[in-house]
Design a protein around this motif. Sequence first.
Motif, mmCIF file in Angstrom:
data_model
loop_
_atom_site.group_PDB
_atom_site.id
_atom_site.type_symbol
_atom_site.label_atom_id
_atom_site.label_comp_id
_atom_site.label_asym_id
_atom_site.label_seq_id
_atom_site.Cartn_x
_atom_site.Cartn_y
_atom_site.Cartn_z
ATOM 1 N N TRP A 255 10.109 -4.551 1.474
ATOM 2 C CA TRP A 255 8.713 -4.811 1.132
ATOM 3 C C TRP A 255 7.805 -4.370 2.281
ATOM 4 O O TRP A 255 6.786 -3.716 2.056
ATOM 5 C CB TRP A 255 8.467 -6.279 0.800
ATOM 6 N N ASN A 256 8.159 -4.700 3.514
ATOM 7 C CA ASN A 256 7.349 -4.302 4.670
ATOM 8 C C ASN A 256 7.288 -2.787 4.809
ATOM 9 O O ASN A 256 6.227 -2.235 5.125
ATOM 10 C CB ASN A 256 7.888 -4.949 5.949
ATOM 11 N N GLU A 257 8.401 -2.117 4.579
ATOM 12 C CA GLU A 257 8.399 -0.654 4.625
ATOM 13 C C GLU A 257 7.492 -0.075 3.550
ATOM 14 O O GLU A 257 6.703 0.837 3.810
ATOM 15 C CB GLU A 257 9.824 -0.121 4.454
ATOM 16 N N LEU A 258 7.582 -0.607 2.341
ATOM 17 C CA LEU A 258 6.742 -0.130 1.244
ATOM 18 C C LEU A 258 5.267 -0.357 1.548
ATOM 19 O O LEU A 258 4.425 0.519 1.329
ATOM 20 C CB LEU A 258 7.129 -0.825 -0.068
ATOM 21 N N LEU A 259 4.952 -1.521 2.078
ATOM 22 C CA LEU A 259 3.567 -1.836 2.413
ATOM 23 C C LEU A 259 3.002 -0.851 3.437
ATOM 24 O O LEU A 259 1.866 -0.397 3.307
ATOM 25 C CB LEU A 259 3.467 -3.276 2.928
#
Length: 165
Positions: A25-29
């Motif tokens: 999720w952090n990478e996608l964000l």
Amino acid sequence: MAPLGPRDTSEGRDESPEERADRRWNELLQEVRVIQTGVQILFAFLLTVAFTPRFTTLEPTDKAIYVVTVLLGAATTGALIGTVTFHRLVTGHRLKPETVVWASRLALLGIVLLLGTVTSALLLILRIALHNAAVPWVVAGLVVWFVVCWFVLPAWILHRYSTRD
């Protein structure tokens, strides 16, 4: 806090499914933050074009291309912002892995829509600037370049370097 699920090292990391979902999720964000800035600038520019004196002098074809470009820009913005609102609406329901998958799909859709937006914007701008029969060919060449950079190269790397069972 102890992990809720079994540890999985299949991706080369010692992380639980929840930790993996948090990382993904952090990478996608971060990815969406990078692309969203450019999309916002492009979309803002597109919204102002209709209010310039030159807009009324455009040929009907150019006005149609402009409308398509604005609609594609709006759809791109919607898909990319949708990644964040998707997360916001399902937060707290223990659906992080599913959220990451669906938000990733929205982000990829946003990238495909961005390809359409940029293609359409280039076509419009180059038609107006050059009045040349080569414009569609130049735009097509740039679209091929984008497709290679954005899709073909990552797919090739994935195919070439993925572990085979």
